[in-house]
Write an enzyme that holds these catalytic residues in place. Structure first.
Site: not given
Length: 266
Positions: A43, A155
């Site tokens: 991320s 993510d």
């Protein structure tokens, strides 16, 4: 480093705006000439890791982070599977990394994403860096997933918030992990991003302990005052990253020295 020396890996965790702390950590490691052979990011850790491995000056990156407006990387589109398209983030990453592929980076680099179709971790380390980072940073419900072949990628923090295990899998003998924290003690969400990321944090509490067990040293900046959506607090997060790295230096140097994992600058 010589061919017989052990490899040092850096695992940069997710955390949205808190991830700016990675810049401060990297600045301290660079100043102390701690060698890094490979980097894995999840991320926001993937975003900062990509810039670092592409050779962007860390102090220029700090200045840019403190001045950047959300409009530079947020494209509100309200598509069917997310509020933000993600194209602008990919374009920004492509511009700042000079459209490099993983093979063209200065350091070995990989990012962690999650395949929604099978619920498994996907490690991306080939092709476009910008595209891979976009996938790793695609917070579910906020960013539209990235579709690659039969994979639907979101993510990486869903499966591995701090990618220390992946750094091990890539050949790191010594892993420095940077965990920007899970803060659940009375922190009130103020933004949609806060609601979603704090919900993910609750689900990841036990998983986070497992991922950190794979690290030799864990750098943990104290970022309770920086909510996931506080991108205007980049300066605060970066400073907290520097402070945490300075505190961890004695442990890092002791372990590196004892294991003879790094060479003194000549």
């Amino acid at each position: 480093m010589g061919s017989e020396q052990k490899k040092i890996g850096l695992a940069l965790g997710g955390g949205s705006a808190r991830g700016f702390a990675h810049i401060g950590v990297l600045q301290v490691l660079a100043a102390e000439q701690i060698p890094v052979d490979l980097v894995v990011g999840t991320s926001m850790g993937a975003v900062i890791g990509a810039f670092y491995c592409a050779g962007i000056d860390l102090f220029m990156l700090e200045k840019m982070s403190c001045q950047m407006q959300r409009s530079f990387w947020i494209d509100w589109k309200f598509p069917r599977m997310g509020l933000v398209g993600g194209e602008k983030l990919e374009q920004l990453m492509s511009l700042l990394t000079k459209r490099k592929t993983f093979a063209q980076l200065e350091k070995k680099f990989a990012v962690v994403a999650t395949d929604l179709r099978c619920g498994e971790k996907v490690v991306l380390q080939e092709g476009s860096v910008a595209r891979a980072v976009r996938a790793s940073a695609a917070i579910p419900g906020v960013f539209h997933p990235v579709v690659e072949g039969d994979k639907v990628l979101v993510d990486g923090g869903v499966v591995e918030r701090v990618p220390a295990p992946t750094a091990r899998d890539m050949g790191a003998d010594f892993v420095i992990a940077v965990d920007v924290g899970i803060y659940l003690g009375g922190v009130k969400p103020h933004h949609l991003l806060d609601v979603i990321t704090q919900s993910l944090d609750i689900m990841q509490r036990d998983l986070a302990r497992y991922t950190l067990d794979a690290a030799d040293v864990v750098v943990q900046p104290q970022l309770k005052e920086v909510s996931p959506g506080h991108f205007h607090k980049a300066e605060v997060a970066i400073q907290k990253g520097r402070e945490a790295a300075q505190e961890a230096l004695p442990q890092i140097k002791a372990l590196l020295g004892n294991e003879r994992l790094y060479e003194e600058a000549t």
